[in-house]
Design a protein around this motif. Structure first.
Motif, PDB file in Angstrom:
ATOM      1  N   ILE A  99       1.081  -0.893  -0.265  1.00 52.12           N
ATOM      2  CA  ILE A  99       0.374   0.021  -0.125  1.00 52.12           C
ATOM      3  C   ILE A  99       1.133   1.075  -0.200  1.00 52.12           C
ATOM      4  CG2 ILE A  99      -1.216   1.307   1.691  1.00 52.12           C
ATOM      5  CD1 ILE A  99      -3.212  -0.720   0.387  1.00 52.12           C
ATOM      6  N   ARG A 100       0.768   1.968  -0.715  1.00 50.85           N
ATOM      7  CA  ARG A 100       1.049   3.731  -0.895  1.00 50.85           C
ATOM      8  C   ARG A 100       0.232   4.515   0.193  1.00 50.85           C
ATOM      9  NH1 ARG A 100       1.832   6.777  -5.910  1.00 50.85           N
ATOM     10  NH2 ARG A 100      -0.522   6.886  -5.849  1.00 50.85           N
ATOM     11  N   PHE A 101       0.908   4.719   1.086  1.00 50.28           N
ATOM     12  CA  PHE A 101       0.283   6.116   2.005  1.00 50.28           C
ATOM     13  C   PHE A 101       0.240   7.903   1.257  1.00 50.28           C
ATOM     14  CE2 PHE A 101       0.237   2.345   4.622  1.00 50.28           C
ATOM     15  CZ  PHE A 101      -1.377   2.502   5.295  1.00 50.28           C
ATOM     16  N   SER A 102       0.569   8.390   0.910  1.00 44.83           N
ATOM     17  CA  SER A 102       1.164   9.149   0.311  1.00 44.83           C
ATOM     18  C   SER A 102       0.437  10.913   0.973  1.00 44.83           C
ATOM     19  CB  SER A 102       1.249   8.940  -1.170  1.00 44.83           C
ATOM     20  OG  SER A 102      -0.027   9.369  -2.100  1.00 44.83           O
ATOM     21  N   LEU A 103       1.201  11.579   1.479  1.00 43.70           N
ATOM     22  CA  LEU A 103       0.151  12.685   2.414  1.00 43.70           C
ATOM     23  C   LEU A 103       0.409  14.352   1.464  1.00 43.70           C
ATOM     24  CD1 LEU A 103       1.882  10.539   4.808  1.00 43.70           C
ATOM     25  CD2 LEU A 103       1.969  11.984   6.238  1.00 43.70           C
ATOM     26  N   GLY A 104       0.045  14.694   1.726  1.00 48.44           N
ATOM     27  CA  GLY A 104       0.130  16.239   1.430  1.00 48.44           C
ATOM     28  C   GLY A 104      -0.022  17.115   2.860  1.00 48.44           C
ATOM     29  N   ILE A 105      -0.124  18.378   1.877  1.00 46.44           N
ATOM     30  CA  ILE A 105       0.092  19.928   2.866  1.00 46.44           C
ATOM     31  C   ILE A 105      -1.069  19.736   3.545  1.00 46.44           C
ATOM     32  CG2 ILE A 105       1.497  21.495   1.589  1.00 46.44           C
ATOM     33  CD1 ILE A 105      -0.810  22.821   0.573  1.00 46.44           C
ATOM     34  N   GLU A 106      -2.596  19.128   3.246  1.00 48.44           N
ATOM     35  CA  GLU A 106      -4.070  18.943   3.931  1.00 48.44           C
ATOM     36  C   GLU A 106      -3.669  18.158   5.459  1.00 48.44           C
ATOM     37  OE1 GLU A 106      -6.931  19.648   1.568  1.00 48.44           O
ATOM     38  OE2 GLU A 106      -6.705  21.631   0.793  1.00 48.44           O
ATOM     39  N   ASN A 107      -3.188  17.434   5.038  1.00 48.04           N
ATOM     40  CA  ASN A 107      -3.134  15.739   6.033  1.00 48.04           C
ATOM     41  C   ASN A 107      -2.543  16.766   8.187  1.00 48.04           C
ATOM     42  OD1 ASN A 107      -1.860  14.171   4.039  1.00 48.04           O
ATOM     43  ND2 ASN A 107      -4.090  13.747   5.045  1.00 48.04           N
ATOM     44  N   ASN A 108      -2.838  15.820   8.896  1.00 44.44           N
ATOM     45  CA  ASN A 108      -2.898  17.065   9.990  1.00 44.44           C
ATOM     46  C   ASN A 108      -2.371  15.627  11.033  1.00 44.44           C
ATOM     47  OD1 ASN A 108      -5.381  16.253  10.621  1.00 44.44           O
ATOM     48  ND2 ASN A 108      -6.087  18.204  10.280  1.00 44.44           N
ATOM     49  N   GLU A 109      -2.517  16.253  12.290  1.00 49.46           N
ATOM     50  CA  GLU A 109      -1.517  15.260  13.599  1.00 49.46           C
ATOM     51  C   GLU A 109      -2.906  13.573  13.171  1.00 49.46           C
ATOM     52  OE1 GLU A 109       1.220  14.543  15.688  1.00 49.46           O
ATOM     53  OE2 GLU A 109       2.212  16.098  15.025  1.00 49.46           O
ATOM     54  N   GLU A 110      -3.885  14.729  13.607  1.00 50.55           N
ATOM     55  CA  GLU A 110      -5.356  14.033  13.906  1.00 50.55           C
ATOM     56  C   GLU A 110      -6.200  12.660  12.983  1.00 50.55           C
ATOM     57  OE1 GLU A 110      -5.496  17.328  14.442  1.00 50.55           O
ATOM     58  OE2 GLU A 110      -5.627  17.217  16.027  1.00 50.55           O
ATOM     59  N   ASP A 111      -5.378  13.096  11.776  1.00 49.65           N
ATOM     60  CA  ASP A 111      -5.403  12.741  10.218  1.00 49.65           C
ATOM     61  C   ASP A 111      -5.036  11.053  10.590  1.00 49.65           C
ATOM     62  OD1 ASP A 111      -7.187  14.057   8.766  1.00 49.65           O
ATOM     63  OD2 ASP A 111      -5.595  14.721   7.401  1.00 49.65           O
ATOM     64  N   ILE A 112      -3.617  11.424  11.009  1.00 54.60           N
ATOM     65  CA  ILE A 112      -2.539   9.835  11.439  1.00 54.60           C
ATOM     66  C   ILE A 112      -2.965   9.125  12.350  1.00 54.60           C
ATOM     67  CG2 ILE A 112      -0.024   9.505  11.727  1.00 54.60           C
ATOM     68  CD1 ILE A 112      -0.859  10.757   8.755  1.00 54.60           C
ATOM     69  N   ASP A 113      -3.743  10.045  13.027  1.00 51.06           N
ATOM     70  CA  ASP A 113      -3.977   9.267  14.743  1.00 51.06           C
ATOM     71  C   ASP A 113      -5.088   8.745  13.915  1.00 51.06           C
ATOM     72  OD1 ASP A 113      -2.103  10.419  16.662  1.00 51.06           O
ATOM     73  OD2 ASP A 113      -3.859  11.791  17.243  1.00 51.06           O
ATOM     74  N   TYR A 114      -5.984   8.941  13.124  1.00 52.87           N
ATOM     75  CA  TYR A 114      -7.404   8.123  12.814  1.00 52.87           C
ATOM     76  C   TYR A 114      -6.266   6.943  12.226  1.00 52.87           C
ATOM     77  CZ  TYR A 114     -11.354   6.886  10.339  1.00 52.87           C
ATOM     78  OH  TYR A 114     -12.422   5.878   9.816  1.00 52.87           O
ATOM     79  N   ALA A 115      -5.688   7.074  11.377  1.00 49.04           N
ATOM     80  CA  ALA A 115      -5.125   5.973   9.891  1.00 49.04           C
ATOM     81  C   ALA A 115      -4.172   5.006  11.123  1.00 49.04           C
ATOM     82  CB  ALA A 115      -3.931   6.851   9.132  1.00 49.04           C
ATOM     83  N   LEU A 116      -4.000   5.378  12.024  1.00 51.55           N
ATOM     84  CA  LEU A 116      -3.171   4.320  13.195  1.00 51.55           C
ATOM     85  C   LEU A 116      -4.574   3.881  14.178  1.00 51.55           C
ATOM     86  CD1 LEU A 116       0.149   6.279  14.110  1.00 51.55           C
ATOM     87  CD2 LEU A 116       0.402   4.455  12.660  1.00 51.55           C
ATOM     88  N   LYS A 117      -5.400   4.230  14.171  1.00 48.20           N
ATOM     89  CA  LYS A 117      -6.089   3.740  15.216  1.00 48.20           C
ATOM     90  C   LYS A 117      -7.145   2.697  13.974  1.00 48.20           C
ATOM     91  CE  LYS A 117     -10.357   5.095  16.281  1.00 48.20           C
ATOM     92  NZ  LYS A 117     -11.548   6.150  16.216  1.00 48.20           N
ATOM     93  N   VAL A 118      -7.417   2.873  12.622  1.00 52.14           N
ATOM     94  CA  VAL A 118      -7.941   1.786  11.257  1.00 52.14           C
ATOM     95  C   VAL A 118      -6.876   1.082  10.549  1.00 52.14           C
ATOM     96  CG1 VAL A 118      -9.541   1.999   9.734  1.00 52.14           C
ATOM     97  CG2 VAL A 118      -9.637   3.409  11.423  1.00 52.14           C
ATOM     98  N   VAL A 119      -5.862   1.264  10.354  1.00 49.87           N
ATOM     99  CA  VAL A 119      -5.152   0.042   9.656  1.00 49.87           C
ATOM    100  C   VAL A 119      -5.102  -0.753  10.897  1.00 49.87           C
ATOM    101  CG1 VAL A 119      -2.829  -0.125   8.444  1.00 49.87           C
ATOM    102  CG2 VAL A 119      -4.453   2.146   8.462  1.00 49.87           C
ATOM    103  N   PRO A 120      -4.245  -0.850  11.227  1.00 47.70           N
ATOM    104  CA  PRO A 120      -3.714  -2.282  12.299  1.00 47.70           C
ATOM    105  C   PRO A 120      -5.009  -3.266  12.540  1.00 47.70           C
ATOM    106  CG  PRO A 120      -2.989  -0.242  13.612  1.00 47.70           C
ATOM    107  CD  PRO A 120      -3.916   0.188  12.413  1.00 47.70           C
ATOM    108  N   ARG A 121      -6.299  -2.672  12.317  1.00 43.71           N
ATOM    109  CA  ARG A 121      -7.659  -3.441  12.710  1.00 43.71           C
ATOM    110  C   ARG A 121      -8.045  -4.558  11.595  1.00 43.71           C
ATOM    111  NH1 ARG A 121     -12.660  -1.465  11.862  1.00 43.71           N
ATOM    112  NH2 ARG A 121     -12.285   0.650  12.723  1.00 43.71           N
ATOM    113  N   VAL A 122      -7.975  -3.362  10.365  1.00 42.93           N
ATOM    114  CA  VAL A 122      -8.273  -4.162   9.084  1.00 42.93           C
ATOM    115  C   VAL A 122      -7.066  -4.699   8.920  1.00 42.93           C
ATOM    116  CG1 VAL A 122      -7.776  -3.146   6.861  1.00 42.93           C
ATOM    117  CG2 VAL A 122      -9.608  -1.495   8.630  1.00 42.93           C
ATOM    118  N   ILE A 123      -5.917  -4.247   9.064  1.00 43.18           N
ATOM    119  CA  ILE A 123      -5.254  -5.485   8.885  1.00 43.18           C
ATOM    120  C   ILE A 123      -5.385  -6.791   9.480  1.00 43.18           C
ATOM    121  CG2 ILE A 123      -2.698  -6.050   8.771  1.00 43.18           C
ATOM    122  CD1 ILE A 123      -2.970  -3.875   7.132  1.00 43.18           C
ATOM    123  N   GLN A 124      -5.429  -6.713  11.078  1.00 43.91           N
ATOM    124  CA  GLN A 124      -6.026  -7.426  11.346  1.00 43.91           C
ATOM    125  C   GLN A 124      -7.240  -8.185  10.747  1.00 43.91           C
ATOM    126  OE1 GLN A 124      -6.355  -7.068  15.416  1.00 43.91           O
ATOM    127  NE2 GLN A 124      -6.387  -9.291  16.396  1.00 43.91           N
TER     128      GLN A 124
END
Ligand code: PLP
Length: 393
Positions: A356-381
């Motif tokens: 998977i390619r995650f590609s970030l940009g100027i609109e991303n913020n800490e909350e986006d990454i917190d959300y991704a880090l909450k969702v991605v491990p669950r989805v992978i599992q």
């Protein structure tokens, strides 16, 4: 549901300031080739933008040609340099029929070169190491008297690896071979100075830089001649016929101006977010691999292989949770073939399929990454629990 866009290498949203520049120019309908005031107004806006694009690259305004997309810029160089029509080249045409490129280029470089190969050109397809880096010694060894063009990308769109362009361009110059770099993924994300790099040609694209689709540019070093691919009008010094895209060009100029003003700050912010995402994934998800060079990498790009599952299912599941990512490059999706870039860095097919390619940009913020880090491990599992490969490992 929260929406998190992590596919900025595929395309970027419009920067609010670019949007403003477009809306302020909506009445700029004149044909820039017309002599009357409507035409002159459009001409002025285009030339102002040319200066802004040139300033970002440390080029001269007359070294910038506007095109419709990065793919067109790449095609123009490859076809324009190898074309042997002396009519377009006052200095005479290079009779050589050998091109050097890497195995991990974008399809808009690979496909036109394959066409030339079918027409009798010899092509050296340079391999890359496991980080995706081209070895300058291989370039040195590959050059012959027949070599007419070397083209190696600045930064890879899938894994983000930054190639040693200044060194490669120096080798090309010493042997009097033209050097092109596809900098579509590099411009705005790293310092790009065409004089320091010493390249003859450099491609960039508006929609990777917070400008709209349909506008791009090509740097052509002063004194270098290429044949046009889009023939007809005299526009863009006769190198790219067709009435200019006033609004797109204004937008690209503004985007380049913004990239110049804010690049260091934005890059530092995006790098911090990327590192947070990388460390979080490594900490929370077992059996993953990060692809690309650990240091020579554009800050926007994080390529992750999740072993034992399919990239497409990850993408679809993340999409249901509001997170937009990509498998390989957007242009390659829709094909079941594993990415040529991931295969070239030595990933086996099954790992390439789980990337998977995650590609970030100027609109991303800490909350986006917190959300991704909450969702991605669950989805992978959850996906791994359904995977026979995971059960058998
Ligand atoms: N080169 C690279 C490295 C790219 O990533 C892309 C687009 O993804 C292109 C060229 C093509 O650019 P465009 O979409 O503007 O044709």
């Amino acid at each position: 549901m929260r929406k998190v866009y992590l596919d900025n290498n595929a395309t970027t949203p419009l920067h609010p300031e670019v949007k403003k520049a477009i809306t302020e120019s909506l009445d700029l309908f004149g044909n820039a080739s017309s002599i009357h005031s409507y035409g002159q107004e459009a001409r002025k806006a285009i030339e102002d933008s040319r200066k802004k694009v040139a300033a970002l690259l440390n080029a001269l305004p007359e070294e910038i040609i506007f095109t419709s997309c990065g793919s067109e810029s790449n095609n123009l160089v490859i076809k324009g340099v190898t074309c042997q029509d002396v009519y377009c080249k006052p200095n005479g045409s290079h009779p050589g029929k050998h091109i050097i490129t890497s195995q991990i280029e974008h399809p808009s470089v690979i496909i036109p070169i394959r066409t030339l190969e079918r027409q009798g050109f010899k092509v050296t397809w340079l391999p890359v190491d496991s980080f995706g880096l081209v070895d300058p010694d291989l370039v040195k060894k590959a050059i012959t008297k027949q070599t007419v063009l070397i083209t190696v990308m600045t930064a890879n769109n899938e894994i983000g690896t930054i190639e040693p362009i200044a060194e490669l361009a120096r080798i090309a110059r010493e042997r009097e071979v033209y050097f092109h770099t596809d900098a579509v993924q590099g411009v705005g994300k790293m310092k790009i100075d065409v004089k320091e790099l010493g390249v003859d040609f450099l491609s960039l694209s508006g929609h990777k830089l917070y400008a709209p689709k349909g506008v791009a540019a090509l740097y052509i070093r002063k004194g270098v001649f290429v044949c046009p691919t889009l023939q007809g009008g005299h526009q863009e010094r006769g190198l790219r016929g067709g009435t200019e895209n006033n609004l797109g060009i204004v937008a690209l100029g503004r985007a380049c101006e913004l990239a110049m003003q804010g690049r260091e700050q934005e890059v530092a912010k995006i790098w911090k977010l990327r590192e947070k995402l990388r460390m979080g994934i490594l900490e929370k998800v077992p059996e993953v691999m990060i692809n690309g060079d650990p240091e020579k990498v554009i800050p926007t790009t994080l390529s992750v292989t999740f072993k034992y599952i399919e990239g497409e299912s990850i993408l679809l599941r993340l999409n249901l949770e509001g997170i937009a990512v990509s498998t390989g490059s957007a242009c390659a999706s829709g094909s079941l073939e594993p990415s040529h870039v991931l295969l070239a860095i030595g990933l086996p097919h099954e790992h390439a399929h789980g990337t998977i390619r995650f590609s970030l940009g100027i609109e991303n913020n800490e909350e986006d990454i917190d959300y991704a880090l909450k969702v991605v491990p669950r989805v992978i599992q959850e996906l791994r629990e359904m995977s026979p490969l995971w059960a058998r490992k």
